[in-house]
Design a protein around this motif. Sequence first.
Motif, mmCIF file in Angstrom:
data_model
loop_
_atom_site.group_PDB
_atom_site.id
_atom_site.type_symbol
_atom_site.label_atom_id
_atom_site.label_comp_id
_atom_site.label_asym_id
_atom_site.label_seq_id
_atom_site.Cartn_x
_atom_site.Cartn_y
_atom_site.Cartn_z
ATOM 1 N N SER A 305 6.741 29.950 8.402
ATOM 2 C CA SER A 305 6.990 28.907 9.212
ATOM 3 C C SER A 305 5.398 27.504 9.098
ATOM 4 O O SER A 305 5.727 26.580 8.566
ATOM 5 C CB SER A 305 7.029 29.252 10.645
ATOM 6 O OG SER A 305 6.925 27.755 11.299
ATOM 7 N N ASP A 306 4.309 28.599 8.868
ATOM 8 C CA ASP A 306 2.900 28.238 8.287
ATOM 9 C C ASP A 306 3.390 27.882 6.745
ATOM 10 O O ASP A 306 2.417 26.497 6.453
ATOM 11 C CB ASP A 306 2.243 28.620 8.319
ATOM 12 C CG ASP A 306 1.692 29.066 10.116
ATOM 13 O OD1 ASP A 306 2.616 28.284 10.867
ATOM 14 O OD2 ASP A 306 1.283 30.012 10.319
ATOM 15 N N LEU A 307 3.182 28.629 5.970
ATOM 16 C CA LEU A 307 3.900 28.261 4.933
ATOM 17 C C LEU A 307 4.375 26.426 4.249
ATOM 18 O O LEU A 307 4.100 26.116 3.749
ATOM 19 C CB LEU A 307 4.397 29.519 3.715
ATOM 20 C CG LEU A 307 4.513 29.211 2.021
ATOM 21 C CD1 LEU A 307 3.211 28.643 1.607
ATOM 22 C CD2 LEU A 307 5.389 30.051 1.462
ATOM 23 N N VAL A 308 5.994 26.800 5.343
ATOM 24 C CA VAL A 308 6.307 25.761 4.606
ATOM 25 C C VAL A 308 6.198 24.317 5.258
ATOM 26 O O VAL A 308 5.807 22.856 4.889
ATOM 27 C CB VAL A 308 7.932 25.721 5.712
ATOM 28 C CG1 VAL A 308 8.500 24.352 5.243
ATOM 29 C CG2 VAL A 308 8.896 26.887 5.011
ATOM 30 N N ALA A 309 5.332 24.016 6.043
ATOM 31 C CA ALA A 309 4.290 23.113 7.417
ATOM 32 C C ALA A 309 3.053 23.203 6.306
ATOM 33 O O ALA A 309 3.030 22.034 5.778
ATOM 34 C CB ALA A 309 3.572 23.929 8.556
ATOM 35 N N GLN A 310 2.367 24.320 5.588
ATOM 36 C CA GLN A 310 1.263 23.542 4.988
ATOM 37 C C GLN A 310 2.206 23.569 3.655
ATOM 38 O O GLN A 310 1.585 22.210 2.737
ATOM 39 C CB GLN A 310 0.719 25.516 4.268
ATOM 40 C CG GLN A 310 -0.644 24.993 2.772
ATOM 41 C CD GLN A 310 -0.928 26.393 2.588
ATOM 42 O OE1 GLN A 310 -0.882 27.198 3.482
ATOM 43 N NE2 GLN A 310 -1.846 26.139 1.524
ATOM 44 N N THR A 311 3.252 23.232 3.181
ATOM 45 C CA THR A 311 3.490 23.409 1.540
ATOM 46 C C THR A 311 4.261 21.559 1.762
ATOM 47 O O THR A 311 4.025 21.174 0.539
ATOM 48 C CB THR A 311 4.652 23.840 0.821
ATOM 49 O OG1 THR A 311 4.316 24.914 0.743
ATOM 50 C CG2 THR A 311 5.029 23.441 0.252
#
Length: 332
Positions: A305-311
Amino acid sequence: MQRQNIDTLLPSLALPLIAAPMFLVSGVDLVAAACANGVIGSFPTVNCRTSDELENWLAEIAARNARAADAAGVASAPWCANLVVHRSNARLMQDLATLLRHKPEIVITSVGSPAPVLKPLQEAGARVFADVATVRHAERALEAGADGLVLLTAGAGGQTGWLNPLAFVRAVRAFFDGPVVLAGGISDGAALFAAQAMGCDLAYMGTKFIATSESMAKPAYRDMLVESGADDILLTRAFTGLETNMLRASIVAAGLDPSNLPAHGAIDIGKDISIEGRENRPARWKDIWSAGHSVSGVDTVKSVSDLVAQTRREYDAAREAFSVRISNTRRR
Ligand SMILES: Cc1cc2nc3c(=O)[nH]c(=O)nc-3n(C[C@H](O)[C@H](O)[C@H](O)COP(=O)(O)O)c2cc1C
């Protein structure tokens, strides 16, 4: 896949992104988390020990996607299976039969021609994307009837391509206007935006998803990704017989010298190399780890979830910066 089909799929995603299929890395948790966050979640069917286990994985992914969609009020992104079509995959036809029962939307074939599995998958409504590393193989896969292409390029994690991504995408776009996915080198949202700018519909992120809490990678593998940069990747045929990008530090940790490996060994470390003082010899993939040049973009281990939000943030910032650059260019 018809253009209009991919054009309707894309707006339903949070990003034009596939969490790439990865041997011993992508499992139910990673796939379901990717789908719940609006990214196509994929896995190689060989990650399941048997076709019965594959049956269970597919049921579990469908159940989790349905729960996530209920909770969020929007459909999850589709899951996608990767069939290794190489003759060494003795379970190919069994896994195909299992997949057909679960009505996949997208299937990616790799390590060979998609021809043996195309017809039954397409008749069941699946769209088949063939993973290819040369322009010739791209042409052949399309002649066989593939709906889309995954272009495996230089610097990708795992068994890599070697063509420059810019040149490869443009060469394929000269004769194909259907779905194209870029594989290799997508280290952040800016790189993802660049893939779209040069004509891709979607891109893979592999290495970045290894360093998530939902991947099946060992904690030491994830930590090594955080500590490594692009210069720490070694391109070698020593472990698989095919050009594979490996983490230098994992080769050293296994007691081997990265600058003194057999040039074309196809060695299975677990079987063929004895290392003095070690009873349990390290095994490729399990103890000697792969990553792509995109490892430079791994800063911490985080949730999907954090990786997708950051991307997503990086992607939006790249779009902004791009429109400024374009308007400056026009003024000159
Ligand atoms: C550990 C690892 C295992 C992989 N296993 C597979 C696989 O089983 N099937 C496949 O089609 N690609 C496999 N790949 C390649 C990825 O699907 C993808 O092409 C690659 O990770 C893209 O490059 P990136 O890591 O720079 O994002 C693997 C890659 C890695 C790093």
